[in-house]
Motif scaffolding. Sequence first.
Motif, short mmCIF file in Angstrom:
data_model
loop_
_atom_site.label_atom_id
_atom_site.label_comp_id
_atom_site.label_asym_id
_atom_site.label_seq_id
_atom_site.Cartn_x
_atom_site.Cartn_y
_atom_site.Cartn_z
N HIS A 54 1.51 -9.47 16.66
CA HIS A 54 1.70 -8.11 17.18
C HIS A 54 0.41 -7.32 17.33
CE1 HIS A 54 6.09 -8.43 16.70
NE2 HIS A 54 5.82 -9.08 15.59
N GLY A 55 -0.71 -7.90 16.91
CA GLY A 55 -1.98 -7.16 16.96
C GLY A 55 -2.08 -6.12 15.87
N GLY A 56 -3.18 -5.39 15.83
CA GLY A 56 -3.34 -4.34 14.85
C GLY A 56 -4.28 -4.74 13.73
N GLU A 57 -4.08 -4.16 12.55
CA GLU A 57 -4.99 -4.48 11.45
C GLU A 57 -4.23 -4.65 10.14
OE1 GLU A 57 -7.91 -1.67 10.14
OE2 GLU A 57 -6.57 0.04 10.33
N VAL A 58 -4.87 -5.41 9.24
CA VAL A 58 -4.30 -5.64 7.91
C VAL A 58 -5.24 -5.04 6.87
CG1 VAL A 58 -3.72 -7.39 6.19
CG2 VAL A 58 -3.07 -7.74 8.57
N ILE A 59 -4.69 -4.12 6.08
CA ILE A 59 -5.47 -3.49 5.00
C ILE A 59 -4.95 -4.04 3.68
CG2 ILE A 59 -6.09 -1.29 3.95
CD1 ILE A 59 -4.99 0.01 6.57
N VAL A 60 -5.85 -4.50 2.83
CA VAL A 60 -5.41 -4.90 1.48
C VAL A 60 -5.80 -3.81 0.50
CG1 VAL A 60 -5.29 -7.41 1.68
CG2 VAL A 60 -7.51 -6.33 1.33
N ILE A 61 -4.89 -3.52 -0.42
CA ILE A 61 -5.14 -2.47 -1.41
C ILE A 61 -4.78 -2.98 -2.79
CG2 ILE A 61 -2.85 -1.46 -0.90
CD1 ILE A 61 -4.11 1.28 -1.69
N SER A 62 -5.60 -2.64 -3.77
CA SER A 62 -5.32 -3.06 -5.12
C SER A 62 -5.71 -1.98 -6.11
CB SER A 62 -6.08 -4.35 -5.43
OG SER A 62 -5.65 -4.89 -6.67
N VAL A 63 -4.90 -1.84 -7.16
CA VAL A 63 -5.21 -0.93 -8.25
C VAL A 63 -5.69 -1.78 -9.42
CG1 VAL A 63 -4.28 0.74 -9.90
CG2 VAL A 63 -3.48 0.75 -7.52
N GLY A 64 -6.84 -1.47 -9.97
CA GLY A 64 -7.31 -2.24 -11.12
C GLY A 64 -8.74 -1.92 -11.47
N PRO A 65 -9.24 -2.57 -12.53
CA PRO A 65 -10.62 -2.37 -12.96
C PRO A 65 -11.61 -2.99 -11.96
CG PRO A 65 -9.56 -4.07 -14.27
CD PRO A 65 -8.50 -3.49 -13.40
N PRO A 66 -12.94 -2.84 -12.18
CA PRO A 66 -13.93 -3.32 -11.21
C PRO A 66 -13.75 -4.79 -10.80
CG PRO A 66 -15.01 -1.95 -12.82
CD PRO A 66 -13.58 -2.07 -13.27
N ARG A 67 -13.28 -5.67 -11.70
CA ARG A 67 -13.16 -7.09 -11.35
C ARG A 67 -12.23 -7.34 -10.16
NH1 ARG A 67 -8.13 -7.82 -13.72
NH2 ARG A 67 -7.90 -6.96 -15.82
N VAL A 68 -11.36 -6.37 -9.87
CA VAL A 68 -10.38 -6.51 -8.79
C VAL A 68 -11.05 -6.67 -7.42
CG1 VAL A 68 -8.67 -5.14 -7.51
CG2 VAL A 68 -8.48 -5.38 -9.99
N SER A 69 -12.28 -6.15 -7.29
CA SER A 69 -12.96 -6.21 -5.99
C SER A 69 -13.15 -7.67 -5.53
CB SER A 69 -14.31 -5.49 -6.05
OG SER A 69 -15.15 -6.16 -6.95
N GLN A 70 -13.27 -8.58 -6.50
CA GLN A 70 -13.41 -10.00 -6.16
C GLN A 70 -12.17 -10.53 -5.42
OE1 GLN A 70 -15.87 -12.05 -6.30
NE2 GLN A 70 -14.66 -13.83 -5.65
N THR A 71 -11.00 -10.17 -5.94
CA THR A 71 -9.74 -10.60 -5.31
C THR A 71 -9.57 -9.96 -3.93
OG1 THR A 71 -8.69 -11.09 -7.42
CG2 THR A 71 -7.23 -10.61 -5.59
N LEU A 72 -10.00 -8.69 -3.81
CA LEU A 72 -9.94 -8.04 -2.50
C LEU A 72 -10.87 -8.75 -1.51
CD1 LEU A 72 -9.90 -4.28 -3.57
CD2 LEU A 72 -8.13 -5.46 -2.25
N ARG A 73 -12.05 -9.13 -2.00
CA ARG A 73 -13.02 -9.81 -1.13
C ARG A 73 -12.43 -11.14 -0.65
NH1 ARG A 73 -16.79 -7.11 1.25
NH2 ARG A 73 -17.46 -6.15 -0.70
N GLU A 74 -11.73 -11.84 -1.53
CA GLU A 74 -11.11 -13.11 -1.13
C GLU A 74 -10.03 -12.90 -0.07
OE1 GLU A 74 -11.94 -14.95 -5.55
OE2 GLU A 74 -9.84 -14.80 -4.89
N ALA A 75 -9.33 -11.78 -0.18
CA ALA A 75 -8.31 -11.46 0.84
C ALA A 75 -8.98 -11.16 2.18
CB ALA A 75 -7.47 -10.27 0.38
#
Lengths: 277, 254
Positions: free
Chosen positions: B53-74
């Motif tokens: 369908h087009g458009g964009e995918v935003i990933v969001i996470s609540v958590g401590p600083p280590r969470v940025s790694q999982t966001l980066r993988e997404a």
Amino acid sequence: MSVLAIVEQRMAGEVLAAAQQFGSPLIAYSIDLPYTADAYTAAVEELIRKVNPTLVVFGHTYQTRDYAPKLAARFGRVLIGDVIAARPPVFVRQMFQGKFNADVRLVGDGPHFVSVQAGAWRAGSAAAETFSPSSTTSRQMAEPPFREAGRAVDLTAADIIVSVGRGIKEKENIPVVQALAQALGGELAASRPICDAGWLPMDRQVGSSGQTVSPKVYVAVGISGAIQHLVGMKGAKTVVAINKDPDAPIFEVAHYGIVGDLFEVVPALVEEIKKAK
Amino acid sequence: MKIAVAIKQVPLRDSLLRVNGAGTWIEEENLSFEINEPDAYALEEALQLREKHGGEVIVISVGPPRVSQTLREALAKGADRGIHVESSNLDTLGVGHLLATALRAESPDLILTGLQSDDLGYGQTGVVLAELLGLPSSTIIMQVQVINDVQPGKVRVKRELEDGWFQHIEMPLPAVLTIQSGLNKLRYATLMGIKKAKTKEIKLVSASEVPQASAVIEKLYAPEKNKQGQIFDGDAKTAAAKLVEKLRFEARVI
């Protein structure tokens, strides 16, 4: 504390038994409406405002999971879901997929919200009044439930089931366990992750979203024993567990167990069975 | 379509978990973390819907600083950008409020998340989020079909019920869906994807104020062992022989 039990057909007697233990006076209602999340949230909200209970108790069914968290949030509360024991206001539930139990304490005024796990309380009477809400609106439009056509494998009729879980590691290893099923003359089954990964077809899945079985012997190979799996096989007459983790919850329901590497234990077992036959 | 996926970071499957000193949570030091499995399926579903369908995918996470790694993988798997709400709040309602505050500004057409987390296992975040945003929701979803991706949008989903039953449900967009594992086939991040992810944005958001938790974990502990069963010791062959004897003479299936 005053308790309101919301019963549906599934688990009705268990919910009432649990609610009775949690406090009194107890009042029980079933909701006279076709289910949608919006309709039930509004209906039970209306009922709560009328009855004004301290605690609202549900069965931990798929339906409850669909709307009760929404309802609780509407009252600024979290649903304490899937409770297995209680000393109100402390409720016990599993966390980390059954590796730990947690004592969860309710804080602040009611209404609080709790759902109880299937099988955790012995079912009592299921008598409940019927509540019809004053009005109903829903954004969800629900069609009638259906089953996938042609379930090819009927595990419910099997006397012997050998079931495989994540411990098998790779699809290529499935024949290791298949050999055991063959040696025992049983059906091959699996826990959810194996079917999710497409390693075995969905119609071989045992558990809350798959088939509920009660064979003479159920051999769980490399299955840790998450509650979703246990509810599907607890009825087996004899449960055998083979797992490398001695703390795996599957050993709690196993009559016989071997703690060890399935890639050593299962072939040894196949050999011993062949010898015995 | 703008699709938001709420993902959670949880301890690596098969981690050896220990209760912390206070006895109220696990000891997180020395643990490795990964994306919560059902959330990985939610992300995959979002990526496939974007392809259609087009458009964009935003990933969001609540958590401590280590969470940025999982966001980066997404992001490496193909999500367009990330939002990291920095907070160590574990309360489901609290997390719901943090997600709702961050997503309100984005007004996505569709919000997806896994049906439950492998740690707390409450299975409520998506439903609570829907309530806080005033959106319709449906749970344990096995199939997502966007019928109309322009206003007014509409989605048709296949919801899993107990014992092999299913149900189709339609609802207007925007909506929140909680995704069941196994509804699609997960992709791996490509080398190109990993490279691209380094330049994608992860917006760091500080936690807004949330209501006080209505329930607290007082104690986390290993369940009492209630083993009635017999465990066979020895090497594989010895243990197998003992088990076969039982299957033969007690269970009488051999």
